[in-house]
Design an enzyme around this catalytic site. Structure first.
Site, PDB file in Angstrom:
ATOM      1  N   CYS A   1       3.321  -3.161   0.853  1.00 27.44           N
ATOM      2  CA  CYS A   1       2.986  -1.821   1.332  1.00 27.44           C
ATOM      3  C   CYS A   1       2.504  -1.876   2.789  1.00 27.44           C
ATOM      4  CB  CYS A   1       1.959  -1.194   0.392  1.00 27.44           C
ATOM      5  SG  CYS A   1       1.735   0.574   0.578  1.00 27.44           S
ATOM      6  N   HIS A   2       1.239  -1.542   3.042  1.00 22.72           N
ATOM      7  CA  HIS A   2       0.677  -1.586   4.389  1.00 22.72           C
ATOM      8  C   HIS A   2       0.115  -2.968   4.743  1.00 22.72           C
ATOM      9  CE1 HIS A   2       0.960   2.752   3.861  1.00 22.72           C
ATOM     10  NE2 HIS A   2       0.784   2.891   5.164  1.00 22.72           N
TER      11      HIS A   2
END
Length: 183
Positions: free
Chosen positions: A117-118
């Site tokens: 994800c991030h």
């Protein structure tokens, strides 16, 4: 070889990207160790989801989780691998020089690293993505490519000692690839 796996996260970390790897590692016989900026209080994890009438993802409060160790007290030599979950936590953790040094130490030692994800925002800031393939949440594609990586839209992308994924819905393939790197 150590059976300890470091998980770096903090407030705003995505619940499913912290707790799924945590439990999957335990199931596989490893000892997950959660590192955050402080052990003085529990981390506030969150749930990200999508709503039909919302341009981006939504965020709701989720589980509280204790950190086992403060980031400043981490010795990368004690761990067999590193996991960097997503959520909003990587946005501010990438500004912590100790986090960046920990990440670089894992890459220098060629130990397995997983990010989703991030999470690749931290890898980009640490300068370890150049020449690699990397998945991430779609909105992080510019950060990944600006760091010299080739963005790949896939559930699990292995590039040397690194395995990355797009988000929590890729947890199964992502963790399977990470466990394969661990041997």
């Amino acid at each position: 070889m150590s059976k300890k796996i470091l998980i770096i996260t903090g407030d705003g970390g995505e619940t499913l990207e912290v707790l799924y790897p945590y439990e999957r590692l335990r199931e596989a016989g490893y000892t997950p160790v959660v590192a955050a900026q402080s052990t003085d209080r529990k981390i506030q994890l969150v749930v990200h989801d999508f709503a039909d009438d919302f341009d981006t993802y939504t965020e709701k409060l989720a589980h509280m989780w204790p950190a086992d160790v403060a980031i400043d007290d981490v010795d990368p030599a004690e761990y067999a691998g590193l996991i960097i979950p997503g959520g909003r936590a990587p946005e501010y953790l990438r500004l912590n020089e100790n986090v960046l040094n920990i990440v670089r130490a894992f890459f220098d030692a060629d130990k397995p690293v997983a990010a989703t994800c991030h999470g690749p925002l931290i890898l980009a800031r640490a300068g370890v993505l150049d020449g690699r393939e990397c998945a991430a949440f779609g909105m992080c594609e510019p950060d990944v490519t600006d760091a010299g990586a080739t963005y790949v839209d896939a559930a699990d992308v292995t590039s040397g000692n690194l395995v990355t994924a797009r988000a929590w819905n890729d947890n199964g393939p992502w963790m399977g690839a990470f466990l394969k790197l661990l041997g």
